[in-house]
Scaffold this active site. Structure first.
Site, short mmCIF file in Angstrom:
data_model
loop_
_atom_site.label_atom_id
_atom_site.label_comp_id
_atom_site.label_asym_id
_atom_site.label_seq_id
_atom_site.Cartn_x
_atom_site.Cartn_y
_atom_site.Cartn_z
N LYS A 78 -11.11 -3.48 -4.37
CA LYS A 78 -12.06 -2.38 -4.54
C LYS A 78 -11.34 -1.09 -4.92
CE LYS A 78 -13.80 -3.20 0.27
NZ LYS A 78 -12.57 -3.29 1.02
N LYS A 90 -4.17 -9.18 -6.94
CA LYS A 90 -5.42 -9.42 -6.23
C LYS A 90 -6.55 -8.53 -6.76
CE LYS A 90 -5.95 -7.52 -2.15
NZ LYS A 90 -5.89 -7.09 -0.75
N LYS A 110 0.82 -1.21 0.00
CA LYS A 110 0.00 0.00 0.00
C LYS A 110 0.85 1.25 0.00
CE LYS A 110 -4.30 -1.65 2.03
NZ LYS A 110 -5.24 -1.54 3.12
P1 TYM Z 1 -10.77 -5.61 3.28
O1 TYM Z 1 -11.81 -4.57 3.46
O2 TYM Z 1 -9.63 -5.33 2.37
O3 TYM Z 1 -11.43 -6.96 2.76
C1 TYM Z 1 -12.49 -7.59 3.46
C2 TYM Z 1 -12.36 -9.10 3.36
O4 TYM Z 1 -12.33 -9.48 1.99
C3 TYM Z 1 -11.20 -10.30 1.74
N1 TYM Z 1 -10.72 -10.04 0.38
C4 TYM Z 1 -10.51 -10.99 -0.53
N2 TYM Z 1 -10.66 -12.32 -0.49
C5 TYM Z 1 -10.37 -13.01 -1.62
N3 TYM Z 1 -9.93 -12.42 -2.77
C6 TYM Z 1 -9.76 -11.08 -2.84
N4 TYM Z 1 -9.34 -10.52 -3.97
C7 TYM Z 1 -10.05 -10.30 -1.69
N5 TYM Z 1 -10.02 -8.98 -1.41
C8 TYM Z 1 -10.40 -8.83 -0.15
C9 TYM Z 1 -10.18 -9.88 2.78
O5 TYM Z 1 -9.23 -10.89 3.01
C10 TYM Z 1 -11.04 -9.62 3.98
O6 TYM Z 1 -11.30 -10.81 4.67
N6 TYM Z 1 -7.84 -5.49 7.32
C11 TYM Z 1 -9.10 -6.00 6.81
C12 TYM Z 1 -10.31 -5.57 7.61
C13 TYM Z 1 -10.24 -5.84 9.08
C14 TYM Z 1 -10.37 -7.10 9.71
C15 TYM Z 1 -10.30 -6.84 11.12
C16 TYM Z 1 -10.54 -8.40 9.24
C17 TYM Z 1 -10.11 -4.91 10.06
N7 TYM Z 1 -10.12 -5.49 11.28
C18 TYM Z 1 -10.37 -7.88 12.04
C19 TYM Z 1 -10.61 -9.44 10.18
C20 TYM Z 1 -10.53 -9.16 11.56
C21 TYM Z 1 -9.27 -5.50 5.39
O7 TYM Z 1 -8.68 -4.56 4.98
O8 TYM Z 1 -10.23 -6.12 4.70
#
Ligand code: TYM
Length: 334
Positions: free
Chosen positions: A199, A196, A111
């Site tokens: 969004k 990957k 990032k």
């Molecule tokens: P975020 O918002 O990027 O994504 C949310 C969830 O979607 C999954 N994900 C994917 N899975 C498969 N293929 C992809 N291309 C893909 N893109 C995203 C992510 O692995 C995630 O599970 N840091 C986290 C949010 C968070 C969190 C937490 C998660 C904050 N606190 C505590 C678990 C526990 C994040 O940025 O997710």
């Protein structure tokens, strides 16, 4: 029942990656777990954001989760900034986590890119807040996509060091088990099978958004990058073919099967046929979610009430745990 916690950032419309890698599993886990799901708006401001749209993006993410099947009554659904316990524990964890551990985080490196000196300090300490999100509830299972694996390993290291430093090794914070499930734990970009699906990718053609209409889905899948070979007949033939592997994984996840089953049906066929079948399947599965999401967003007062209620219930669980953590650290209470 084991407690689940997971979160998603309100940084755009959720993608097929979010849905298959995370949200779909969150929905299934509701049957036999005590589930807490969070729209992590505190994490969303670690990168430049628009204050005029954050609140609505938070609502939209909540609506997307409910439309996907999250039950805000049986589970807890809330937004992170409404429960201050996350921040109190996050500060303690920033004091526990070591700079060396944070330096290893590949997501920060991705990032921050070349502009490392100019990103926010919070983007760097982001995993400490993530550990706090989970551990403030003593959650033990965390369903995520594959990209979050390293953050969860760090959360376990933080928990272990806290237990060692402040509890004489007793396990005040439990061990977290990452649940990285299904054939689409890492959905890749439609334009580049080594990147990957995200969004925040500048190219909308790289992803399927949960709100894309049928024509857009069909067009994006038709244009998705592939190679000239027909599909192989078994998973070993996907080796070195990241785009083919991605499109097969998506089909497998949507039909609750695996790569081998999809290839048994489509092995030897060209991408033209396969893409048509995949697009139809996607439209079939995603259109009802988009319709329900639009319906929910017509009544923002109800979404706000769901989030308010979720925050109150979340707080009841987190407050005594974080208070105890503060006591263990030794703060004066007068
Ligand atoms: P975020 O918002 O990027 O994504 C949310 C969830 O979607 C999954 N994900 C994917 N899975 C498969 N293929 C992809 N291309 C893909 N893109 C995203 C992510 O692995 C995630 O599970 N840091 C986290 C949010 C968070 C969190 C937490 C998660 C904050 N606190 C505590 C678990 C526990 C994040 O940025 O997710």
């Amino acid at each position: 029942m084991q407690r689940i916690f997971s979160g998603i950032q309100p940084t755009g419309i959720p993608t097929l990656g979010n849905y298959l890698g995370a949200v779909r599993n969150w929905v299934k886990l509701q049957d036999d777990h005590d589930c807490i799901y969070c729209v992590v708006d505190l994490h969303a401001i670690t990168v430049t954001h628009d204050p005029k749209t954050l609140a609505q993006a938070t609502r939209e993410m909540a609506a997307a989760l409910i439309a996907s099947g999250i039950d805000p009554v049986g589970s807890i659904l809330f937004h992170q900034s409404a429960v201050h316990a996350h921040l109190r524990l996050s500060w303690i964890f920033e004091c526990v986590v070591r700079i060396g551990w944070l330096n290893r985080m590949t997501q920060f490196k991705d990032k921050a890119g070349k502009d490392r000196e100019n990103v926010s300090a919070a983007l760097y300490t982001y995993p400490a807040l993530m550990a706090a999100d989970i551990l403030a509830y003593h959650a033990t299972r965390v369903p995520v996509g594959d990209d979050q694996r390293q953050h969860l390993e760090l959360a376990n290291d933080v928990a272990q060091k806290f237990n060692f430093d402040f509890c004489g090794g007793d396990s005040f914070f439990p061990v977290i088990e990452p649940l990285i499930l299904g054939p689409a734990a890492r959905v890749m970009s439609l334009r580049d099978g080594t990147k990957k699906m995200s969004k925040s990718d500048p190219s909308d053609q790289s992803r399927i958004n949960l709100t894309d209409d049928a024509d857009t889905i069909a067009q994006k899948i038709r244009r998705a990058k592939t190679d000239p070979e027909p599909l192989p007949s078994d998973p070993a033939g996907l080796e070195g073919r990241p785009e083919a592997r991605n499109l097969v994984g998506i089909y497998a996840a949507l039909t609750d099967t695996d790569h081998a089953t999809v290839l048994r049906d489509y092995g030897g066929r060209g991408f033209g046929d396969y893409k048509k079948a995949l697009a139809d399947l996607l439209v079939d599965k995603l259109t009802p979610i988009a319709t329900e999401m639009r319906r929910l967003l017509d009544d923002t007062a109800t979404i706000d009430a769901i989030l308010r209620d979720g925050a109150a219930r979340a707080e009841t669980i987190a407050e005594p745990i974080v208070r105890q953590a503060e006591q263990l650290v030794g703060f004066l209470r007068v």
